[in-house]
Design a protein around this motif. Structure first.
Motif, PDB file in Angstrom:
ATOM      1  N   LYS A 284       0.878  -1.183   0.000  1.00 51.23           N
ATOM      2  CA  LYS A 284       0.000   0.000   0.000  1.00 51.23           C
ATOM      3  C   LYS A 284       0.909   1.225   0.000  1.00 51.23           C
ATOM      4  CE  LYS A 284      -3.595  -0.374   2.764  1.00 51.23           C
ATOM      5  NZ  LYS A 284      -4.386  -0.580   4.005  1.00 51.23           N
ATOM      6  N   SER A 285       1.051   1.830  -1.165  1.00 51.84           N
ATOM      7  CA  SER A 285       2.049   2.885  -1.333  1.00 51.84           C
ATOM      8  C   SER A 285       1.762   4.114  -0.469  1.00 51.84           C
ATOM      9  CB  SER A 285       2.159   3.282  -2.807  1.00 51.84           C
ATOM     10  OG  SER A 285       0.904   3.685  -3.322  1.00 51.84           O
ATOM     11  N   ASP A 286       0.509   4.503  -0.335  1.00 54.95           N
ATOM     12  CA  ASP A 286       0.193   5.693   0.456  1.00 54.95           C
ATOM     13  C   ASP A 286       0.445   5.450   1.944  1.00 54.95           C
ATOM     14  OD1 ASP A 286      -0.741   7.236  -1.804  1.00 54.95           O
ATOM     15  OD2 ASP A 286      -2.501   5.944  -1.802  1.00 54.95           O
ATOM     16  N   THR A 287       0.107   4.263   2.402  1.00 58.82           N
ATOM     17  CA  THR A 287       0.400   3.895   3.795  1.00 58.82           C
ATOM     18  C   THR A 287       1.900   3.884   4.034  1.00 58.82           C
ATOM     19  OG1 THR A 287      -1.585   2.519   3.838  1.00 58.82           O
ATOM     20  CG2 THR A 287       0.033   2.134   5.571  1.00 58.82           C
ATOM     21  N   GLU A 288       2.650   3.416   3.043  1.00 60.77           N
ATOM     22  CA  GLU A 288       4.108   3.364   3.167  1.00 60.77           C
ATOM     23  C   GLU A 288       4.688   4.777   3.299  1.00 60.77           C
ATOM     24  OE1 GLU A 288       7.670   1.615   3.732  1.00 60.77           O
ATOM     25  OE2 GLU A 288       5.740   0.581   3.544  1.00 60.77           O
ATOM     26  N   LEU A 289       4.163   5.726   2.544  1.00 61.78           N
ATOM     27  CA  LEU A 289       4.645   7.102   2.644  1.00 61.78           C
ATOM     28  C   LEU A 289       4.382   7.683   4.034  1.00 61.78           C
ATOM     29  CD1 LEU A 289       3.620   8.677  -0.796  1.00 61.78           C
ATOM     30  CD2 LEU A 289       5.879   7.935  -0.055  1.00 61.78           C
ATOM     31  N   ILE A 290       3.208   7.412   4.575  1.00 67.14           N
ATOM     32  CA  ILE A 290       2.895   7.900   5.918  1.00 67.14           C
ATOM     33  C   ILE A 290       3.850   7.286   6.941  1.00 67.14           C
ATOM     34  CG2 ILE A 290       1.139   7.870   7.737  1.00 67.14           C
ATOM     35  CD1 ILE A 290      -0.973   7.997   5.519  1.00 67.14           C
ATOM     36  N   ALA A 291       4.123   6.000   6.790  1.00 67.49           N
ATOM     37  CA  ALA A 291       5.046   5.328   7.706  1.00 67.49           C
ATOM     38  C   ALA A 291       6.448   5.906   7.604  1.00 67.49           C
ATOM     39  CB  ALA A 291       5.073   3.830   7.410  1.00 67.49           C
ATOM     40  N   GLN A 292       6.881   6.193   6.383  1.00 68.30           N
ATOM     41  CA  GLN A 292       8.212   6.793   6.199  1.00 68.30           C
ATOM     42  C   GLN A 292       8.273   8.163   6.875  1.00 68.30           C
ATOM     43  OE1 GLN A 292      10.815   5.289   4.843  1.00 68.30           O
ATOM     44  NE2 GLN A 292       9.672   3.471   4.246  1.00 68.30           N
ATOM     45  N   GLY A 293       7.193   8.920   6.770  1.00 70.59           N
ATOM     46  CA  GLY A 293       7.152  10.219   7.429  1.00 70.59           C
ATOM     47  C   GLY A 293       7.242  10.086   8.935  1.00 70.59           C
ATOM     48  N   ALA A 294       6.434   9.190   9.505  1.00 68.95           N
ATOM     49  CA  ALA A 294       6.451   8.974  10.951  1.00 68.95           C
ATOM     50  C   ALA A 294       7.812   8.462  11.415  1.00 68.95           C
ATOM     51  CB  ALA A 294       5.357   7.976  11.335  1.00 68.95           C
ATOM     52  N   ALA A 295       8.446   7.588  10.627  1.00 69.31           N
ATOM     53  CA  ALA A 295       9.744   7.029  10.988  1.00 69.31           C
ATOM     54  C   ALA A 295      10.832   8.093  11.001  1.00 69.31           C
ATOM     55  CB  ALA A 295      10.112   5.913  10.012  1.00 69.31           C
ATOM     56  N   ASN A 296      10.784   9.006  10.037  1.00 67.77           N
ATOM     57  CA  ASN A 296      11.785  10.076  10.005  1.00 67.77           C
ATOM     58  C   ASN A 296      11.613  11.038  11.176  1.00 67.77           C
ATOM     59  OD1 ASN A 296      13.725  10.317   7.487  1.00 67.77           O
ATOM     60  ND2 ASN A 296      11.855   9.324   6.769  1.00 67.77           N
ATOM     61  N   ILE A 297      10.380  11.320  11.530  1.00 71.91           N
ATOM     62  CA  ILE A 297      10.125  12.168  12.702  1.00 71.91           C
ATOM     63  C   ILE A 297      10.600  11.464  13.969  1.00 71.91           C
ATOM     64  CG2 ILE A 297       8.311  13.204  14.127  1.00 71.91           C
ATOM     65  CD1 ILE A 297       6.736  13.673  11.506  1.00 71.91           C
ATOM     66  N   GLY A 298      10.253  10.177  14.085  1.00 69.47           N
ATOM     67  CA  GLY A 298      10.682   9.398  15.244  1.00 69.47           C
ATOM     68  C   GLY A 298      12.193   9.290  15.345  1.00 69.47           C
ATOM     69  N   SER A 299      12.859   9.140  14.208  1.00 69.64           N
ATOM     70  CA  SER A 299      14.316   9.041  14.191  1.00 69.64           C
ATOM     71  C   SER A 299      14.957  10.297  14.777  1.00 69.64           C
ATOM     72  CB  SER A 299      14.810   8.810  12.757  1.00 69.64           C
ATOM     73  OG  SER A 299      16.225   8.793  12.703  1.00 69.64           O
ATOM     74  N   ILE A 300      14.439  11.470  14.383  1.00 72.34           N
ATOM     75  CA  ILE A 300      14.981  12.739  14.889  1.00 72.34           C
ATOM     76  C   ILE A 300      14.701  12.904  16.381  1.00 72.34           C
ATOM     77  CG2 ILE A 300      14.824  15.250  14.712  1.00 72.34           C
ATOM     78  CD1 ILE A 300      16.394  13.802  12.455  1.00 72.34           C
ATOM     79  N   PHE A 301      13.549  12.442  16.847  1.00 76.97           N
ATOM     80  CA  PHE A 301      13.229  12.506  18.272  1.00 76.97           C
ATOM     81  C   PHE A 301      14.308  11.833  19.121  1.00 76.97           C
ATOM     82  CE2 PHE A 301       8.424  13.304  18.962  1.00 76.97           C
ATOM     83  CZ  PHE A 301       8.505  14.450  18.185  1.00 76.97           C
ATOM     84  N   PHE A 302      14.920  10.783  18.555  1.00 76.47           N
ATOM     85  CA  PHE A 302      15.923  10.021  19.298  1.00 76.47           C
ATOM     86  C   PHE A 302      17.334  10.215  18.744  1.00 76.47           C
ATOM     87  CE2 PHE A 302      11.985   7.892  20.390  1.00 76.47           C
ATOM     88  CZ  PHE A 302      12.132   7.676  21.759  1.00 76.47           C
ATOM     89  N   GLY A 303      17.571  11.363  18.124  1.00 77.55           N
ATOM     90  CA  GLY A 303      18.931  11.702  17.712  1.00 77.55           C
ATOM     91  C   GLY A 303      19.425  10.998  16.476  1.00 77.55           C
ATOM     92  N   GLY A 304      18.510  10.553  15.603  1.00 77.17           N
ATOM     93  CA  GLY A 304      18.909   9.828  14.408  1.00 77.17           C
ATOM     94  C   GLY A 304      19.028  10.722  13.176  1.00 77.17           C
ATOM     95  N   ILE A 305      19.020  10.110  12.027  1.00 72.89           N
ATOM     96  CA  ILE A 305      19.161  10.792  10.742  1.00 72.89           C
ATOM     97  C   ILE A 305      18.043  10.330   9.809  1.00 72.89           C
ATOM     98  CG2 ILE A 305      21.657  11.095  10.982  1.00 72.89           C
ATOM     99  CD1 ILE A 305      22.088   8.635   9.263  1.00 72.89           C
ATOM    100  N   PRO A 306      17.928  10.886   8.601  1.00 71.59           N
ATOM    101  CA  PRO A 306      16.874  10.451   7.674  1.00 71.59           C
ATOM    102  C   PRO A 306      16.928   8.953   7.379  1.00 71.59           C
ATOM    103  CG  PRO A 306      17.834  12.494   6.912  1.00 71.59           C
ATOM    104  CD  PRO A 306      18.669  12.049   8.065  1.00 71.59           C
ATOM    105  N   ALA A 307      15.762   8.378   7.186  1.00 70.96           N
ATOM    106  CA  ALA A 307      15.651   6.941   6.931  1.00 70.96           C
ATOM    107  C   ALA A 307      14.690   6.686   5.786  1.00 70.96           C
ATOM    108  CB  ALA A 307      15.167   6.220   8.185  1.00 70.96           C
ATOM    109  N   THR A 308      14.813   5.511   5.204  1.00 74.75           N
ATOM    110  CA  THR A 308      13.888   5.079   4.150  1.00 74.75           C
ATOM    111  C   THR A 308      13.974   3.569   4.026  1.00 74.75           C
ATOM    112  OG1 THR A 308      13.246   5.377   1.831  1.00 74.75           O
ATOM    113  CG2 THR A 308      15.591   5.290   2.291  1.00 74.75           C
ATOM    114  N   GLY A 309      13.131   2.998   3.175  1.00 73.12           N
ATOM    115  CA  GLY A 309      13.205   1.572   2.922  1.00 73.12           C
ATOM    116  C   GLY A 309      14.488   1.228   2.182  1.00 73.12           C
TER     117      GLY A 309
END
Length: 564
Positions: A284-309
């Motif tokens: 589900k491509s649209d769901t995947e985009l939302i997850a990528q957005g949430a993951a990048n926000i979460g990564s920054i919350f914990f001192g991380g960097i940009p992420a993707t599949g």
């Protein structure tokens, strides 16, 4: 609301709704452990290549990796830091520091969520392949170039950011090669390639990392290690925090945020498509985009960097027997356990080994065969490829992606214009273009119709949009006389944009000014809906819109027979 949840519900929830089978657990566990081991050295390597400490790559692999699997639209997607981001991260960090990177990534995360909610998933997958190959190959060359210092042990403390200046600096320091660095790097490459060939189920990078750490500890080799360069690695995740927001900084980071969002969207959806091809499932491509957005926000919350599949890690996940998103969650937990239990060993890894891993990654990213294949294809595709590649290497990745997409879009428009024609149906079908067999079999050929005199019939063949609108404007000028009726066939028009609709309005007004009745033929329900939406249906009048050419011709006959 129900439809909203059906569209955007993550695959992990769907698996639970379908019923998680006991037989899935062991394959998911094994796959998660395997991918976790593979991802560990890669996460550190990507962070180091980005100009940051290795711990930031580990934070990203843990937090973003878990969130992407938990919230994503693919059953098999493995997320984390990837090579595609190295160049853009390094550039942002050099200009704005980690705080700037954090702000840009948060902005990109929000953009990805909005893109998903607006159902952009299907559109992103159609970014032209020459653009993707161009910037991917460019990134590969930049990653390779950035690792020469650690590969050869030149100990250059401050490298210029410019690609050509980097190589100029390397040649100046070529007599400072550390033979121990070179030997470690070379042996590491041999280990990775050998393991891949003869023991493909074993992750070569982790074997190289173990070899390097043991070699340095046992023989006390005079080489840089993660510890000597970055110090100790924390054993736990940092406390959640947000960067300081500044309007001027946000404004300056908008292009970078767009690039991060676009790269994350492209790579994650490409990875999901690869996973679909390997498993026969659909994501589900649209769901995947939302997850990528949430993951990048979460990564920054914990001192991380940009992420993707990550395509390679996702493929490894599937080959290792993964059944559900639980494997991706396990992969994140495994990395966290490694960081907690083996941090003191991880910091012993030589920088030469990390450089060797990145050189292998750069080679795999380069896609040399695809690059050559595109160069041998149409010149327009080759131009897009070379332009994107050169701009990525010599100018800036943000500029390269933007110019590449714009250039590819312009070429696409040009091709559509070449395909879409506005021409006389009478001329087209009266023997000048009857070499096409389908024309001869067309029951609505005008040669089979009795067309009234003083009637002109033209046809639009293809999408009617801004690139074609000018062709219609010139039609009346080329006729040489004033017809009483002008019929415009639109049976082959799938879509009309605002500019095309404006051209229709202008054409109608010109016909009205010279007392020519303007009739539309072949208007299907979808096109009729567009005409009503733009207000053109009411302007021209229902009596001048027909769904078939016969009705339009009958209306023309009635018009011709009217007394003057």
């Amino acid at each position: 609301m129900k439809n909203f949840f059906e569209i955007f519900s993550p695959k992990s929830l769907i698996v639970l709704q379908e019923g998680y089978k006991r037989s899935y657990f062991m394959p998911d566990l094994v796959a998660g452990i395997t991918v976790g081991v593979v991802a560990l050295p890669l996460a550190m390597a990507f962070a180091i290549a980005s100009g940051l400490g290795p711990e930031k790559g580990l934070y990203t692999a843990i937090v973003a990796g878990i969130l992407i699997s938990l919230l994503g639209g693919s059953r098999f997607q493995i997320g984390g830091p990837t090579g595609a981001f190295v160049v853009i991260i390094y550039d942002i960090v050099m200009r704005h520091g980690y705080e700037g990177l954090a702000v840009a990534t948060l902005m990109a995360g929000l953009l990805l969520i909005v893109m998903g909610l607006l159902r952009f998933g299907a559109i992103i997958k159609y970014i032209p392949y020459p653009v993707i190959t161009g910037f991917t190959s460019g990134i590969a060359l930049i990653i390779f170039t950035s690792q020469i210092n650690d590969f050869l042990g030149l100990k250059i403390h401050s490298l210029p950011s410019d690609f050509l200046l980097k190589w100029e600096t390397y040649f100046k320091y070529i007599d400072h090669i550390n033979p121990y660095n070179l030997a470690l790097a070379f042996v590491s490459i041999v280990i990775i390639l050998t393991v891949k060939r003869y023991f493909p189920r074993i992750p070569g990078p982790i074997i190289a990392v173990i070899f390097g750490a043991v070699a340095v500890s046992v023989f006390h080799l005079p080489v840089d290690t993660i510890q000597s360069r970055f110090g100790d690695i924390p054993r736990t995740l940092p406390s959640p925090s947000l960067p300081v927001f500044d309007f001027a900084l946000i404004k300056s980071l908008i292009p970078d945020a767009l690039t991060i969002a676009l790269l994350a969207a492209i790579e994650s959806l490409l990875s999901a498509v690869v996973a679909d091809g390997m498993t026969g499932r659909t994501h589900k491509s649209d769901t995947e985009l939302i997850a990528q957005g949430a993951a990048n926000i979460g990564s920054i919350f914990f001192g991380g960097i940009p992420a993707t599949g990550a395509i390679a890690r996702t493929a490894t996940n599937i080959k290792s027997g993964a059944k559900t998103p639980l494997a991706g969650i396990v992969h994140g937990i495994v990395i966290a356990l490694f960081m907690f239990l083996f941090a003191e060993w991880i910091i012993k890894v030589p920088m030469a080994v990390m450089a060797a891993i990145l050189v292998i990654i750069a080679w795999n990213m380069s896609e040399i065969h695809h690059f050559k294949h595109i160069l041998q294809g149409p010149k327009s595709d080759a131009m897009v490829l070379v332009t994107t590649f050169v701009l990525t290497v010599l100018v800036d990745l943000t500029v390269a992606v933007q110019v590449g997409v714009v250039l590819a879009s312009l070429l696409f428009i040009k091709r559509v214009i070449e395909v879409t024609q506005v021409q006389s149906s009478r001329f087209k079908l009266s023997g000048f273009e009857t070499d096409k067999e389908e024309n001869l079999d067309d029951p609505d050929m005008l040669t089979k119709k009795n067309i009234p005199e003083y009637t002109e019939i033209y046809e639009i063949d293809g999408p009617f949009f801004f690139g074609v609108a000018d062709s219609l404007k010139r039609v009346l000028e080329t006729l040489g006389y004033t017809p009483k009726v002008f019929i415009l066939r639109m049976r082959k028009v799938p879509v009309v944009d605002a500019t095309g609709m404006h051209a229709l309005e202008e054409f109608y007004l010109r016909c009205k000014k010279q007392n020519t009745r303007f009739i539309l033929s072949g208007v299907n329900p979808n096109l009729e809906s567009m005409l009503k939406k733009f207000g053109f249906y009411a302007m021209i009048g229902e009596e001048n819109v027909f769904d078939h050419i016969d009705k339009a011709i009958n209306a023309a006959e009635e018009e011709i027979l009217k007394p003057i």
